[in-house]
Scaffold this motif. Sequence first.
Motif, PDB file in Angstrom:
ATOM      1  N   LEU A   1     -17.414 -86.757 -44.404  1.00  0.00           N
ATOM      2  CA  LEU A   1     -17.345 -85.301 -44.261  1.00  0.00           C
ATOM      3  C   LEU A   1     -16.829 -84.640 -45.537  1.00  0.00           C
ATOM      4  O   LEU A   1     -17.324 -83.584 -45.953  1.00  0.00           O
ATOM      5  CB  LEU A   1     -16.445 -84.938 -43.081  1.00  0.00           C
ATOM      6  N   LYS A   2     -15.818 -85.258 -46.162  1.00  0.00           N
ATOM      7  CA  LYS A   2     -15.288 -84.702 -47.414  1.00  0.00           C
ATOM      8  C   LYS A   2     -16.363 -84.694 -48.493  1.00  0.00           C
ATOM      9  O   LYS A   2     -16.519 -83.710 -49.236  1.00  0.00           O
ATOM     10  CB  LYS A   2     -14.083 -85.521 -47.876  1.00  0.00           C
ATOM     11  N   ILE A   3     -17.102 -85.802 -48.594  1.00  0.00           N
ATOM     12  CA  ILE A   3     -18.181 -85.873 -49.589  1.00  0.00           C
ATOM     13  C   ILE A   3     -19.250 -84.840 -49.274  1.00  0.00           C
ATOM     14  O   ILE A   3     -19.762 -84.156 -50.169  1.00  0.00           O
ATOM     15  CB  ILE A   3     -18.781 -87.295 -49.620  1.00  0.00           C
ATOM     16  N   ASN A   4     -19.585 -84.713 -47.998  1.00  0.00           N
ATOM     17  CA  ASN A   4     -20.620 -83.760 -47.608  1.00  0.00           C
ATOM     18  C   ASN A   4     -20.210 -82.329 -47.950  1.00  0.00           C
ATOM     19  O   ASN A   4     -21.026 -81.522 -48.425  1.00  0.00           O
ATOM     20  CB  ASN A   4     -20.889 -83.884 -46.109  1.00  0.00           C
TER      21      ASN A   4
ATOM     22  N   PHE B   1     -25.534 -82.716 -62.448  1.00  0.00           N
ATOM     23  CA  PHE B   1     -25.003 -84.075 -62.562  1.00  0.00           C
ATOM     24  C   PHE B   1     -23.958 -84.335 -61.484  1.00  0.00           C
ATOM     25  O   PHE B   1     -23.941 -85.406 -60.854  1.00  0.00           O
ATOM     26  CB  PHE B   1     -24.390 -84.281 -63.949  1.00  0.00           C
ATOM     27  N   ARG B   2     -23.083 -83.370 -61.256  1.00  0.00           N
ATOM     28  CA  ARG B   2     -22.053 -83.508 -60.238  1.00  0.00           C
ATOM     29  C   ARG B   2     -22.682 -83.654 -58.857  1.00  0.00           C
ATOM     30  O   ARG B   2     -22.255 -84.478 -58.042  1.00  0.00           O
ATOM     31  CB  ARG B   2     -21.119 -82.286 -60.273  1.00  0.00           C
ATOM     32  N   LEU B   3     -23.713 -82.864 -58.598  1.00  0.00           N
ATOM     33  CA  LEU B   3     -24.389 -82.919 -57.306  1.00  0.00           C
ATOM     34  C   LEU B   3     -25.025 -84.290 -57.078  1.00  0.00           C
ATOM     35  O   LEU B   3     -24.889 -84.887 -56.008  1.00  0.00           O
ATOM     36  CB  LEU B   3     -25.445 -81.821 -57.227  1.00  0.00           C
ATOM     37  N   GLU B   4     -25.703 -84.809 -58.091  1.00  0.00           N
ATOM     38  CA  GLU B   4     -26.361 -86.109 -57.968  1.00  0.00           C
ATOM     39  C   GLU B   4     -25.326 -87.229 -57.830  1.00  0.00           C
ATOM     40  O   GLU B   4     -25.525 -88.183 -57.078  1.00  0.00           O
ATOM     41  CB  GLU B   4     -27.256 -86.373 -59.175  1.00  0.00           C
ATOM     42  N   ASP B   5     -24.202 -87.098 -58.528  1.00  0.00           N
ATOM     43  CA  ASP B   5     -23.143 -88.104 -58.435  1.00  0.00           C
ATOM     44  C   ASP B   5     -22.580 -88.165 -57.014  1.00  0.00           C
ATOM     45  O   ASP B   5     -22.390 -89.248 -56.446  1.00  0.00           O
ATOM     46  CB  ASP B   5     -22.041 -87.768 -59.440  1.00  0.00           C
ATOM     47  N   LEU B   6     -22.349 -87.003 -56.418  1.00  0.00           N
ATOM     48  CA  LEU B   6     -21.838 -86.954 -55.054  1.00  0.00           C
ATOM     49  C   LEU B   6     -22.862 -87.495 -54.061  1.00  0.00           C
ATOM     50  O   LEU B   6     -22.515 -88.205 -53.109  1.00  0.00           O
ATOM     51  CB  LEU B   6     -21.460 -85.517 -54.682  1.00  0.00           C
ATOM     52  N   ALA B   7     -24.135 -87.158 -54.296  1.00  0.00           N
ATOM     53  CA  ALA B   7     -25.184 -87.655 -53.406  1.00  0.00           C
ATOM     54  C   ALA B   7     -25.263 -89.173 -53.466  1.00  0.00           C
ATOM     55  O   ALA B   7     -25.479 -89.844 -52.451  1.00  0.00           O
ATOM     56  CB  ALA B   7     -26.525 -87.034 -53.785  1.00  0.00           C
ATOM     57  N   SER B   8     -25.068 -89.734 -54.666  1.00  0.00           N
ATOM     58  CA  SER B   8     -25.083 -91.183 -54.820  1.00  0.00           C
ATOM     59  C   SER B   8     -23.912 -91.824 -54.075  1.00  0.00           C
ATOM     60  O   SER B   8     -24.069 -92.862 -53.410  1.00  0.00           O
ATOM     61  CB  SER B   8     -25.021 -91.549 -56.310  1.00  0.00           C
ATOM     62  N   ILE B   9     -22.729 -91.197 -54.166  1.00  0.00           N
ATOM     63  CA  ILE B   9     -21.557 -91.708 -53.445  1.00  0.00           C
ATOM     64  C   ILE B   9     -21.807 -91.679 -51.939  1.00  0.00           C
ATOM     65  O   ILE B   9     -21.466 -92.625 -51.222  1.00  0.00           O
ATOM     66  CB  ILE B   9     -20.311 -90.880 -53.805  1.00  0.00           C
ATOM     67  N   ARG B  10     -22.423 -90.592 -51.471  1.00  0.00           N
ATOM     68  CA  ARG B  10     -22.706 -90.500 -50.039  1.00  0.00           C
ATOM     69  C   ARG B  10     -23.704 -91.568 -49.599  1.00  0.00           C
ATOM     70  O   ARG B  10     -23.531 -92.178 -48.543  1.00  0.00           O
ATOM     71  CB  ARG B  10     -23.246 -89.108 -49.686  1.00  0.00           C
TER      72      ARG B  10
END
Length: 205
Positions: free
Chosen positions: A133-136, A181-190
């Motif tokens: 949820l935090k990542i989302n 870049f930040r968006l893609e990094d978070l999507a990868s973590i999710r």
Amino acid sequence: MSKSWADEQTARIAAEIKAQRGKRSGKWLADRTAELGHGVSRTTISELETGKRKSVTVAELLILALALEVPPLQLLFPRLPDGPVEPWPGAQMPTYEAIQWVSGHRAPFYLESGHLAWKEAAPGPLGQTWTWLKINNSIEDASILVEEAARHAQHLQNFPGGEITPQEIEDAAAAYELACFRLEDLASIRRDLEARIQRDEQSDG
């Protein structure tokens, strides 16, 4: 002690149901729960509020909270943020600590001295859910930044020549790239977290 503790839980919930109901009648609340798919009778509501009934089922707690448009935890622990509460027998604590325990944010344990202490909740389905949820939420925030950076860059490009310097356009483009870049990094973590959750579910199965 256990019986009086159990009675106190019901009394606290019942008092908050009455407070949240306000001037609306018990019939209104009963009818509303029925509309939502699990009716709680007017008699049950009255017996709870007057103390005649000494228990509340999980189903009743959830549907009454929905009918009253409050979170279930508001009925369970209404003395927010730091009013005293006893979430299990003999454990007095501020309400916010009880809520952290019930929601899975923190886990209680007893020291050898007998004193209560807290730790971050152990990894598991609930802990993984909070992380997800935090990542989302971070992804949603990053998506907004990407959109704003894109609009700003486009706005600068549409200005008549000479009014905007090349450096300003370059800075706007860099901000857009950084947000992407930040968006893609978070999507990868999710994606990694979801894959780990899926593996855990398969191993448990």
